[in-house]
Motif scaffolding. Structure first.
Motif, PDB file in Angstrom:
ATOM      1  N   UNK A  53      -9.976   1.737   0.887  1.00 33.41           N
ATOM      2  CA  UNK A  53      -9.321   1.675   2.190  1.00 33.41           C
ATOM      3  C   UNK A  53      -9.415   0.251   2.730  1.00 33.41           C
ATOM      4  N   UNK A  54      -8.804   0.002   3.856  1.00 33.07           N
ATOM      5  CA  UNK A  54      -8.713  -1.351   4.396  1.00 33.07           C
ATOM      6  C   UNK A  54      -9.984  -1.904   5.000  1.00 33.07           C
ATOM      7  N   UNK A  89       5.315   0.990   5.037  1.00 31.59           N
ATOM      8  CA  UNK A  89       4.293   1.787   4.363  1.00 31.59           C
ATOM      9  C   UNK A  89       3.176   2.129   5.320  1.00 31.59           C
ATOM     10  N   UNK A  90       2.790   3.414   5.355  1.00 29.34           N
ATOM     11  CA  UNK A  90       1.615   3.751   6.163  1.00 29.34           C
ATOM     12  C   UNK A  90       0.568   4.484   5.331  1.00 29.34           C
ATOM     13  N   UNK A  91       0.865   4.678   4.070  1.00 38.34           N
ATOM     14  CA  UNK A  91      -0.075   5.343   3.184  1.00 38.34           C
ATOM     15  C   UNK A  91       0.296   5.020   1.759  1.00 38.34           C
ATOM     16  N   UNK A 128       2.241   1.789  -9.289  1.00 38.00           N
ATOM     17  CA  UNK A 128       2.623   0.547  -8.605  1.00 38.00           C
ATOM     18  C   UNK A 128       4.082   0.240  -8.954  1.00 38.00           C
ATOM     19  N   UNK A 150       9.822  -5.496   3.873  1.00 34.78           N
ATOM     20  CA  UNK A 150       8.791  -4.537   3.464  1.00 34.78           C
ATOM     21  C   UNK A 150       7.554  -4.855   4.291  1.00 34.78           C
ATOM     22  N   UNK A 151       7.026  -3.859   4.974  1.00 38.99           N
ATOM     23  CA  UNK A 151       5.899  -4.107   5.867  1.00 38.99           C
ATOM     24  C   UNK A 151       4.967  -2.900   5.886  1.00 38.99           C
ATOM     25  N   UNK A 152       3.954  -2.933   6.711  1.00 37.50           N
ATOM     26  CA  UNK A 152       3.007  -1.828   6.771  1.00 37.50           C
ATOM     27  C   UNK A 152       2.783  -1.359   8.198  1.00 37.50           C
ATOM     28  N   UNK A 153       2.222  -0.149   8.330  1.00 39.60           N
ATOM     29  CA  UNK A 153       1.831   0.357   9.645  1.00 39.60           C
ATOM     30  C   UNK A 153       0.412   0.880   9.551  1.00 39.60           C
ATOM     31  N   UNK A 154      -0.430   0.505  10.500  1.00 43.19           N
ATOM     32  CA  UNK A 154      -1.812   1.000  10.533  1.00 43.19           C
ATOM     33  C   UNK A 154      -2.132   1.366  11.966  1.00 43.19           C
ATOM     34  N   UNK A 161      -0.237  -4.657   2.826  1.00 48.44           N
ATOM     35  CA  UNK A 161       0.842  -4.505   3.805  1.00 48.44           C
ATOM     36  C   UNK A 161       0.358  -3.675   4.990  1.00 48.44           C
ATOM     37  N   UNK A 171      -3.098  -2.812   5.801  1.00 48.63           N
ATOM     38  CA  UNK A 171      -4.342  -3.188   6.482  1.00 48.63           C
ATOM     39  C   UNK A 171      -4.414  -4.665   6.840  1.00 48.63           C
ATOM     40  N   UNK A 212       7.029  -8.685   3.476  1.00 52.34           N
ATOM     41  CA  UNK A 212       7.896  -9.321   2.483  1.00 52.34           C
ATOM     42  C   UNK A 212       9.300  -9.330   3.065  1.00 52.34           C
TER      43      UNK A 212
END
Lengths: 348, 348
Positions: A70-71, A258-260, A266, A282-286, B275, B277, B282
């Protein structure tokens, strides 16, 4: 609220830091990662509160975390568990923290605190939410991680001015919450699942278009949904090749959030020209970031929204099992088996 | 400026749309993609101007385009060529467009216009830039695509509040321009190259740290540079596994910004946890978008900045060959051979 014991039972981490693996949130044997032991009851300072845990939750992020995937780095000997509910029994000198003593709260962990898989958990005052009367304990134990992530992401879609969004692994608890929140806000959700049996429950909850990634006609149906609803936001819990396929099919300006990471696969980076010429990202959510950065009003609105829905019965926490803390090492893995079963809660 | 001919010589596209391939910007044989023929001289309408081409440029994006691998579909029978310089010889009814007649300009193509690999090119008034006295024709022919991309991307770094950035393929013309612009703006550039011989010229131009991706100590040197300068923006022309390695080594908040795709390799998506944590993203950069979205002041400042540098001799367009239009089909590929040779221009 005096007379706290000196020690408490807790499921503590067996390892430090990151493992470097990425097995995903499947659990084979809890005893590989945590052990039941007696540890000191932590003492709250400053803004901190101590919560006597009534019920603790087990989320996929907990499994990622105890495995070192995990982060945040693990801290050997500390109680695990990111979420739960209980009663505030003591607080640091901060007046607001003191004001929480005696209240029934949902609790999530914070930096410098300790985990919820224990009789007591230490956390920052901002990481507890007083629970409304009428809200069930089990809903309180699962109030933050999933419901608030669902709330925050649907809010993100709405704030981006989008009229629709795509979500993967939509038959998860989180997916179900987003389907109903989306419908309430007038957003068309395009929801992917991997089993035909998940279609009609999701449609009943408010999903706009349900697509089965395992069907032969998936890419045809996907293209059709993209043409009709032109969603520019993909809320993705999976992170595999099918996520990349959806991203490629999205219109210009598409955001893959992405959140999970449910799949250990890969995927290859999708067509890089789309990033350049179609302004895709492309990004993330936390949630931890959102909790830190969102305004007080946004957070308050979020907590009110989710509690109201649980109290009215529109939402429910689907609990399949509640295990005593000391039975968890032996029984948690099998209690969690089976895709899309309800939640397993821990009772200290 | 009357007495325009009815027809002109032009290198026109042999194919429509996209090819679906991704061979990259290497040219084997120009005659596979375009043919020399006589076509009608286009007539400007509204905001359009007609430019008598003095020199046309050949950029990697032109090669991507004629091969059907660029962000816009090909139009069979239309002249190719995205950039050049010349004199405005007629204009549509728009007063500003009329005001450009007689001026020496840099020209880039626009939607609804025609290409620069021809005796005349049609474009929107916003896609021409009047050239200052003292600016050489060959600098004018290469003023927009590379220099303005360099300007816009370094401006992006500065507007993001960053103190440093990473750039790949830094020995390209664009990389050299960014190295010197970066130094002028007090930004530390971390520049990757693939040959030791490119190190000292780049350092001379202002690159802060030059890293050779082919050396055994690349990842050690990369980690060191990341620790020391903590660049959060990667300006990437390559899009391969080494780009992904750089992205992974960047600190939290890192942005991987693709502006080209020199490598046909498709890398795997890097550690998706970063992405989520570490809030890494991108994305892409395309000058056409910047030209559309940037403010008039930003564009004006950009064009003044780049022309001033060419006139002072700080920058120079490194021309290795100038080919007559009708010799290009037979000779362009060999004229362009050899890595990092200067530009080849076309003279209609």
């Amino acid at each position: 609220m005096a007379d706290l014991p000196d020690t408490m039972r807790a499921l503590t981490l067996l390892n430090d830091g990151y493992s470097g693996t990425s097995e995903g949130p499947q659990l084979d044997d809890l005893a590989r990662w945590v052990t039941l032991e007696d540890v000191s009851v932590p003492k709250p300072e400053g803004r901190q509160v101590l919560v006597k845990i009534g019920l603790a939750n087990v989320n996929p992020s907990d499994i990622h975390y105890i495995k070192g995937e995990y982060g945040q780095p693990r801290r050997k000997g500390m109680p695990a568990g990111f979420e739960g509910m209980g009663t505030v029994v003591s607080a640091g000198e901060d007046a607001e923290a003191q004001g929480l003593v005696g209240q029934r709260v949902a609790v999530s962990t914070s930096q410098g605190g300790s985990g919820t898989w224990a009789q007591y958990a230490l956390t920052d005052k901002a990481a507890v939410v007083p629970l409304a009367k009428g809200l069930k304990d089990e809903d309180g134990a699962a109030l933050i991680v999933n419901p608030m992530t669902a709330y925050a992401m649907v809010d993100l879609v709405q704030k981006a001015g989008a009229k629709s969004f795509v979500m993967t692994a939509a038959s998860s608890q989180l997916g179900k919450l987003m389907a109903s929140l989306g419908r309430e806000k007038g957003l068309h959700s395009v929801a992917t699942v991997r089993r035909e049996a998940h279609r009609s429950p999701l449609e009943g909850l408010g999903a706009g278009t349900v697509l089965n990634t395992e069907r032969d006609d998936f890419s045809t149906m996907l293209d059709q949904a993209m043409k009709q609803h032109a969603p520019t936001i993909l809320l993705d819990a999976v992170g595999d090749t099918s996520s990349a396929t959806i991203f490629r099919a999205m219109p210009a300006g598409g955001r893959w959030i992405l959140y999970g990471k449910m799949s250990p696969e890969v995927p290859k980076l999708p067509d890089l020209g789309q990033l350049v010429f179609q302004m895709k990202t492309i990004e993330g959510f936390w949630l931890a970031e959102w909790m830190r950065d969102a305004s007080m009003e946004d957070k308050k609105a979020g907590f009110e929204t989710v509690q109201k829905r649980f109290i009215s019965g529109a939402w429910a926490t689907d609990v399949s099992d509640t295990l005593p803390l000391d039975e968890a090492p032996a029984k948690l893995a099998s209690a969690m088996e089976g895709a899309n079963k309800g939640k397993v809660l821990l009772k200290p």
